[in-house]
Design a protein around this motif. Structure first.
Motif, PDB file in Angstrom:
ATOM      1  N   VAL A   1       0.870  -1.182   0.000  1.00  0.00           N
ATOM      2  CA  VAL A   1       0.000   0.000   0.000  1.00  0.00           C
ATOM      3  C   VAL A   1       0.899   1.222   0.000  1.00  0.00           C
ATOM      4  O   VAL A   1       1.810   1.336   0.818  1.00  0.00           O
TER       5      VAL A   1
ATOM      6  N   TYR B   1       0.908   5.409   0.233  1.00  0.00           N
ATOM      7  CA  TYR B   1       0.090   6.503   0.751  1.00  0.00           C
ATOM      8  C   TYR B   1       0.563   7.833   0.196  1.00  0.00           C
ATOM      9  O   TYR B   1       1.759   8.061   0.056  1.00  0.00           O
TER      10      TYR B   1
ATOM     11  N   GLU C   1       4.787   3.958   2.492  1.00  0.00           N
ATOM     12  CA  GLU C   1       4.449   2.653   1.945  1.00  0.00           C
ATOM     13  C   GLU C   1       4.536   1.604   3.048  1.00  0.00           C
ATOM     14  O   GLU C   1       5.329   1.734   3.975  1.00  0.00           O
TER      15      GLU C   1
ATOM     16  N   LEU D   1     -10.348  -2.685   1.973  1.00  0.00           N
ATOM     17  CA  LEU D   1      -9.012  -2.320   2.424  1.00  0.00           C
ATOM     18  C   LEU D   1      -8.994  -0.900   2.978  1.00  0.00           C
ATOM     19  O   LEU D   1      -8.393  -0.639   4.023  1.00  0.00           O
TER      20      LEU D   1
ATOM     21  N   VAL E   1      -8.458   5.611  -5.727  1.00  0.00           N
ATOM     22  CA  VAL E   1      -7.610   4.442  -5.542  1.00  0.00           C
ATOM     23  C   VAL E   1      -7.060   3.998  -6.895  1.00  0.00           C
ATOM     24  O   VAL E   1      -7.727   4.142  -7.928  1.00  0.00           O
TER      25      VAL E   1
ATOM     26  N   THR F   1      -0.373  -3.871  -5.760  1.00  0.00           N
ATOM     27  CA  THR F   1       0.070  -2.619  -5.162  1.00  0.00           C
ATOM     28  C   THR F   1      -1.099  -1.658  -5.229  1.00  0.00           C
ATOM     29  O   THR F   1      -1.646  -1.407  -6.310  1.00  0.00           O
ATOM     30  N   VAL F   2      -1.497  -1.143  -4.070  1.00  0.00           N
ATOM     31  CA  VAL F   2      -2.672  -0.266  -3.970  1.00  0.00           C
ATOM     32  C   VAL F   2      -2.180   1.131  -3.588  1.00  0.00           C
ATOM     33  O   VAL F   2      -1.425   1.290  -2.637  1.00  0.00           O
TER      34      VAL F   2
ATOM     35  N   LEU G   1      -3.380   4.970  -2.493  1.00  0.00           N
ATOM     36  CA  LEU G   1      -4.511   5.725  -1.947  1.00  0.00           C
ATOM     37  C   LEU G   1      -4.255   7.216  -2.072  1.00  0.00           C
ATOM     38  O   LEU G   1      -3.223   7.711  -1.617  1.00  0.00           O
TER      39      LEU G   1
END
Length: 81
Positions: free
Chosen positions: A7, A9, A21, A34, A53, A71-72, A74
């Motif tokens: 993730v 950020y 991250e 999530l 997202v 891999t997300v 936000l």
């Protein structure tokens, strides 16, 4: 079934998490799941509907299904002008 995700950020999400991250192990099925899980972990004043997202560097919807290794990213709301 749990999966391991990266993730990343940005802006206020980065400030709330205290990092840019992290690797997370989660059973979240969708990006929205999530988001709610991370909201509980790190806190955030922004509702999901105001945020964006991306999954694997492509903009995605909150109902997108997550898979192991994704891999997300936000993003908080962005004001322009």
């Amino acid at each position: 079934m749990s999966k391991e995700l990266t993730v990343r950020y940005f802006a206020m999400f980065r400030e709330n998490a205290g990092k840019t991250e992290e690797r997370v192990t989660t059973s979240a099925a969708t990006a929205a799941d999530l988001f709610r899980e991370l909201h509980d972990r790190h806190g955030s004043a922004e509702p999901l509907a105001h945020c964006k997202v991306a999954i694997n560097d492509e903009m995605a919807s909150w109902d997108s299904v997550l898979t192991d290794g994704d891999t997300v990213l936000l993003f908080p709301p962005v004001a322009g002008g």
